[in-house]
Motif scaffolding. Structure first.
Motif, PDB file in Angstrom:
ATOM      1  N   LEU A  13     -41.283   7.773 119.986  1.00  0.00           N
ATOM      2  CA  LEU A  13     -42.517   8.183 119.307  1.00  0.00           C
ATOM      3  C   LEU A  13     -42.235   9.253 118.253  1.00  0.00           C
ATOM      4  N   ALA A  14     -41.380  10.223 118.593  1.00  0.00           N
ATOM      5  CA  ALA A  14     -41.049  11.285 117.641  1.00  0.00           C
ATOM      6  C   ALA A  14     -40.332  10.707 116.421  1.00  0.00           C
ATOM      7  N   LEU A  15     -39.432   9.757 116.653  1.00  0.00           N
ATOM      8  CA  LEU A  15     -38.744   9.108 115.532  1.00  0.00           C
ATOM      9  C   LEU A  15     -39.736   8.370 114.635  1.00  0.00           C
ATOM     10  N   ALA A  16     -40.702   7.681 115.271  1.00  0.00           N
ATOM     11  CA  ALA A  16     -41.712   6.954 114.491  1.00  0.00           C
ATOM     12  C   ALA A  16     -42.561   7.923 113.670  1.00  0.00           C
ATOM     13  N   ASP A  17     -42.956   9.060 114.277  1.00  0.00           N
ATOM     14  CA  ASP A  17     -43.744  10.052 113.541  1.00  0.00           C
ATOM     15  C   ASP A  17     -42.959  10.634 112.375  1.00  0.00           C
ATOM     16  N   ALA A  18     -41.650  10.771 112.550  1.00  0.00           N
ATOM     17  CA  ALA A  18     -40.808  11.313 111.479  1.00  0.00           C
ATOM     18  C   ALA A  18     -40.463  10.254 110.436  1.00  0.00           C
ATOM     19  N   GLY A  19     -40.774   8.977 110.742  1.00  0.00           N
ATOM     20  CA  GLY A  19     -40.453   7.902 109.818  1.00  0.00           C
ATOM     21  C   GLY A  19     -38.966   7.623 109.717  1.00  0.00           C
ATOM     22  N   LEU A  20     -38.253   7.820 110.838  1.00  0.00           N
ATOM     23  CA  LEU A  20     -36.806   7.639 110.842  1.00  0.00           C
ATOM     24  C   LEU A  20     -36.387   6.719 111.984  1.00  0.00           C
ATOM     25  N   SER A  21     -35.237   6.085 111.831  1.00  0.00           N
ATOM     26  CA  SER A  21     -34.683   5.270 112.912  1.00  0.00           C
ATOM     27  C   SER A  21     -33.703   6.105 113.729  1.00  0.00           C
ATOM     28  N   ALA A  22     -33.413   5.649 114.945  1.00  0.00           N
ATOM     29  CA  ALA A  22     -32.526   6.402 115.840  1.00  0.00           C
ATOM     30  C   ALA A  22     -31.142   6.569 115.228  1.00  0.00           C
ATOM     31  N   ASN A  23     -30.648   5.527 114.548  1.00  0.00           N
ATOM     32  CA  ASN A  23     -29.292   5.625 114.001  1.00  0.00           C
ATOM     33  C   ASN A  23     -29.225   6.422 112.698  1.00  0.00           C
ATOM     34  N   ALA A  24     -30.384   6.940 112.245  1.00  0.00           N
ATOM     35  CA  ALA A  24     -30.397   7.766 111.032  1.00  0.00           C
ATOM     36  C   ALA A  24     -30.072   9.229 111.322  1.00  0.00           C
ATOM     37  N   MET A  25     -29.932   9.580 112.617  1.00  0.00           N
ATOM     38  CA  MET A  25     -29.638  10.972 112.967  1.00  0.00           C
ATOM     39  C   MET A  25     -28.186  11.306 112.632  1.00  0.00           C
ATOM     40  N   ASP A  26     -28.002  12.453 111.982  1.00  0.00           N
ATOM     41  CA  ASP A  26     -26.638  12.925 111.708  1.00  0.00           C
ATOM     42  C   ASP A  26     -26.051  13.638 112.913  1.00  0.00           C
ATOM     43  N   GLU A  27     -26.915  14.281 113.700  1.00  0.00           N
ATOM     44  CA  GLU A  27     -26.471  14.994 114.896  1.00  0.00           C
ATOM     45  C   GLU A  27     -27.475  14.763 116.013  1.00  0.00           C
ATOM     46  N   VAL A  28     -26.990  14.723 117.244  1.00  0.00           N
ATOM     47  CA  VAL A  28     -27.848  14.714 118.429  1.00  0.00           C
ATOM     48  C   VAL A  28     -27.375  15.857 119.320  1.00  0.00           C
ATOM     49  N   VAL A  29     -28.285  16.765 119.640  1.00  0.00           N
ATOM     50  CA  VAL A  29     -27.945  17.971 120.377  1.00  0.00           C
ATOM     51  C   VAL A  29     -28.614  17.939 121.744  1.00  0.00           C
ATOM     52  N   LEU A  30     -27.859  18.263 122.784  1.00  0.00           N
ATOM     53  CA  LEU A  30     -28.385  18.318 124.145  1.00  0.00           C
ATOM     54  C   LEU A  30     -28.668  19.766 124.531  1.00  0.00           C
ATOM     55  N   VAL A  31     -29.852  19.991 125.110  1.00  0.00           N
ATOM     56  CA  VAL A  31     -30.280  21.328 125.522  1.00  0.00           C
ATOM     57  C   VAL A  31     -30.875  21.228 126.924  1.00  0.00           C
ATOM     58  N   GLY A  32     -30.698  22.271 127.720  1.00  0.00           N
ATOM     59  CA  GLY A  32     -31.282  22.302 129.059  1.00  0.00           C
ATOM     60  C   GLY A  32     -30.272  21.879 130.121  1.00  0.00           C
ATOM     61  N   GLY A  33     -30.330  22.542 131.278  1.00  0.00           N
ATOM     62  CA  GLY A  33     -29.366  22.285 132.333  1.00  0.00           C
ATOM     63  C   GLY A  33     -29.334  20.854 132.820  1.00  0.00           C
ATOM     64  N   SER A  34     -30.467  20.156 132.761  1.00  0.00           N
ATOM     65  CA  SER A  34     -30.529  18.784 133.281  1.00  0.00           C
ATOM     66  C   SER A  34     -29.772  17.792 132.405  1.00  0.00           C
ATOM     67  N   THR A  35     -29.379  18.207 131.180  1.00  0.00           N
ATOM     68  CA  THR A  35     -28.603  17.305 130.323  1.00  0.00           C
ATOM     69  C   THR A  35     -27.138  17.240 130.755  1.00  0.00           C
ATOM     70  N   ARG A  36     -26.764  18.035 131.762  1.00  0.00           N
ATOM     71  CA  ARG A  36     -25.409  17.918 132.324  1.00  0.00           C
ATOM     72  C   ARG A  36     -25.260  16.642 133.154  1.00  0.00           C
ATOM     73  N   VAL A  37     -26.374  16.060 133.573  1.00  0.00           N
ATOM     74  CA  VAL A  37     -26.329  14.846 134.398  1.00  0.00           C
ATOM     75  C   VAL A  37     -25.737  13.708 133.555  1.00  0.00           C
ATOM     76  N   PRO A  38     -24.643  13.078 134.022  1.00  0.00           N
ATOM     77  CA  PRO A  38     -23.975  12.047 133.209  1.00  0.00           C
ATOM     78  C   PRO A  38     -24.891  10.907 132.780  1.00  0.00           C
ATOM     79  N   LEU A  39     -25.821  10.493 133.651  1.00  0.00           N
ATOM     80  CA  LEU A  39     -26.732   9.412 133.302  1.00  0.00           C
ATOM     81  C   LEU A  39     -27.575   9.780 132.080  1.00  0.00           C
ATOM     82  N   VAL A  40     -28.018  11.026 132.015  1.00  0.00           N
ATOM     83  CA  VAL A  40     -28.817  11.485 130.874  1.00  0.00           C
ATOM     84  C   VAL A  40     -27.997  11.375 129.593  1.00  0.00           C
ATOM     85  N   LYS A  41     -26.760  11.845 129.631  1.00  0.00           N
ATOM     86  CA  LYS A  41     -25.895  11.770 128.449  1.00  0.00           C
ATOM     87  C   LYS A  41     -25.710  10.325 127.987  1.00  0.00           C
TER      88      LYS A  41
END
Length: 612
Positions: A309-337
């Motif tokens: 939804l956020a990508l659609a609101d920004a008018g961008l596709s997922a593969n248009a991201m130059d960087e993807v940043v993980l924040v928050g302790g729960s992003t240590r979970v391998p499945l999330v990554k």
């Protein structure tokens, strides 16, 4: 200008940071720990915050409050479905939920203020100067009520909250200070109780948020709950015991589930061992990473919808991201990554400590406000649409979601009844078409309008949203010049009088709270060691000699006697003597447990071999 600190007020842990020589630093406590557990314990002797409160979770669950961030700015109807997970008693209040502790009731902002005050005291001790100003972070998808509740908590704690900053945006500032130059960035922030996704454009030091989305009731807490429900079913099947009504056992299971989840981020298998003497058995269970991932997969999937939804609101596709940043302790979970990598098609970054990155970003924003950093600018957005009620119970949007703030918007309205002299202005927040499906923020009246036929008055409504996302509404009848305005105090906020009362109470009780806290912490540590020693002695039959048993019992009796006194130094000394006396016992029990586990494994392997 006095120093401004940055604070990450988290669901599970909270931190405070500051800038020194152009570099952000997270402030540790006296023992070197930077994370302050967001837990507050109420006892007969006083109030505990942080690790000391967390240690009493099991034995005093109804008086120990955790994950209070999930209750901030909420009404009872908003949270009643998840109250069954909390051992403490949440009750309906006058629009604000309250928590019953001992002989009184406290609001979530009051509890959060105790956490903020502990961070304030930590910063003052470290810096050697008073700290009165702060930047505090909140989930990007926090609504106006939740933001106001956070500001109230800061005021109660004695802090002037100069800016409320969205957590993913703060994280991007932290990364920007280190490496980001320009491009589009997705910040995926999964903490203990909240999830946010923000899409930003970074160029020439300007951090512009293009879109944000999320879920303020989804995080690591929910992972833990899924594991606990699974363990409860397993215990009932294997031991015939239903532990759902045993609050102490539930807290043991919750803490065990959290620890197992953390270990499985780095190991393929782990063993959970939880003594339940009140039920006559010790529960042991091996848990694999695959089993954990099966349990939490539906929850991880729930984070991907807001990303799209956020990508659609920004008018961008997922593969248009130059960087993807993980924040928050729960992003240590391998499945999330893995799921984030699959969605965006690139390996996400997590070079900065995901527990600390938001506090670091808050410190960067604090330095920007103080004039220290001049080559970075933050342009954030409002997460939800804002508008007013119009004829027929319809919400008319003035400020759409993901509008860059600060901002203002104007629109003309008129009356629907002949001779109408008063107009009721109803301010709303949300994404639905009808008033009944959105959140009511405030009501005020524009009165004194000259009687005119319906449709003749011209009422100009102006929305002003500041950099904190806090709304002010002005209404003016253009023909007569009659005007009215309101700084929106959400339906689920505290009144100024209530906040002032809480501030006064905090000053009155501050000295006695500090004086009693050290004694309470010493007693709590003693209680933990006493229970652990008694449990170990019960399990050590035949493993140690009579002389060693007598020495341990002597040290145990001495600690019990010291614990009942009021000399905290004596209690700590007796605790240390008992710890020393039981070192060998701990080694013996560990060896015994390992031998038992190996024996059980060999038996299992033998039984599992096929016949030749």
């Amino acid at each position: 200008m006095s120093r401004i600190v940055g604070i990450d007020l988290g669901t599970t842990n909270s931190l405070v940071a500051y800038m020194e020589g152009g570099f952000p630093k997270v402030i540790p406590d006296a023992e070197g720990h930077v994370l302050l557990p967001s837990v507050v314990g109420f006892t007969a002797d006083g109030i505990l915050v942080g690790d000391a409160a967390k240690r009493q979770l099991v034995r005093n669950p109804t008086q120990t409050i955790y994950s209070v961030k999930r209750l901030m700015g909420k009404g009872y109807e908003d949270v009643k479905e998840e109250l069954r997970y909390f051992p403490f008693h949440v009750v309906p209040g006058d629009e604000v939920v309250k928590i019953r502790v001992a002989d009184r009731e406290v609001t979530p902002p009051e509890v959060s203020a105790l956490i903020l005050r502990a961070l304030k005291e930590r910063a003052e001790a470290h810096l050697g100067e008073p700290v009165t100003k702060a930047v505090i972070t909140v989930p990007a998808y926090f609504n106006d009520s939740q933001r106001q509740a956070t500001k109230d908590a800061g005021r109660i704690a004695g802090l002037e909250v100069l800016r409320i900053v969205n957590e993913p945006t703060a994280a991007s500032l932290a990364y920007g200070l280190h490496r980001l130059k320009e491009g589009t960035v997705a910040v995926y922030d999964l903490g203990g109780g909240t999830f946010d996704i923000s899409i930003l454009r970074v160029k020439d030091g300007i951090f512009e948020v293009l879109a944000t989305n999320g879920n303020t009731h989804l995080g690591g807490d929910d992972f833990d709950r899924a594991v606990v429900d699974w363990l409860l079913a397993d215990i009932k099947a294997r031991h015939g015991a239903d532990l759902r009504a045993d609050l102490e056992a539930l807290q043991e299971l919750r803490l065990g589930a959290e620890a197992a989840k953390c270990r499985l981020s780095f190991e393929q298998r782990t063993v959970l061992t939880i003594p339940l003497p009140q039920h006559g058995f010790t529960y042991r269970r091996e848990i694999s990473r695959a089993e954990l991932e099966t349990l939490i997969e539906p929850l991880v999937q729930q984070t991907l919808g807001p990303c799209r939804l956020a990508l659609a609101d920004a008018g961008l596709s997922a593969n248009a991201m130059d960087e993807v940043v993980l924040v928050g302790g729960s992003t240590r979970v391998p499945l999330v990554k893995r799921r984030v990598q699959e969605l965006f098609g690139k390996v996400p970054h997590s070079q900065l400590n995901p527990d600390e990155v938001v506090a670091v970003g808050a410190a960067v924003q604090a330095d920007i406000l103080a004039g220290g950093i001049t080559n970075m600018l933050l342009l954030d957005v409002t997460p939800l649409s804002l508008g007013i009620e119009t004829l027929g119970g319809v919400m008319s949007v003035l400020t759409p979601r993901n509008t860059t703030i600060p901002t203002s918007a104007k629109e003309l309205f008129t009356t629907s009844v002949d001779g109408q002299t008063v107009v009721d202005m109803h301010v709303l927040q949300g994404e639905r078409e009808l008033v009944k499906d959105n959140r009511s923020l405030a009501r005020f009246e524009l009165s004194g309008i000259d009687p005119m036929p319906a449709g003749m008055p011209r009422i100009e409504v102006t929305f002003l949203i500041d950099a904190n996302g806090i709304l002010q509404v002005n209404a003016r009848e253009l023909r007569t010049g009659k005007a009215a305005s309101i700084e929106v105090k959400p339906s689920y906020g505290l009144t100024d009088a209530e906040v002032e009362r809480m501030i006064e109470e905090s000053f009155v009780h501050a000295e006695e709270d500090v004086a009693s806290r050290l004694l309470i912490e010493a007693r709590n540590e003693a209680d933990t060691v006493i229970r652990a020693t008694e449990r170990a002695l019960g399990q050590a039959s035949g493993l140690i000699g009579q002389e060693e048993t007598a020495q341990i019992n002597g040290a145990l009796a001495a600690l019990k006697a010291a614990r009942d006194g009021s000399d905290r130094d004596a209690i700590r000394a007796a605790t240390e003597r008992l710890n020393q006396a039981t070192l060998h016992l701990a080694e013996v029990l560990m060896d015994s447990a390992l031998k038992e586990a190996l024996t059980a494994k060999r038996v299992t392997e033998a039984l599992g071999k096929p016949e030749r």
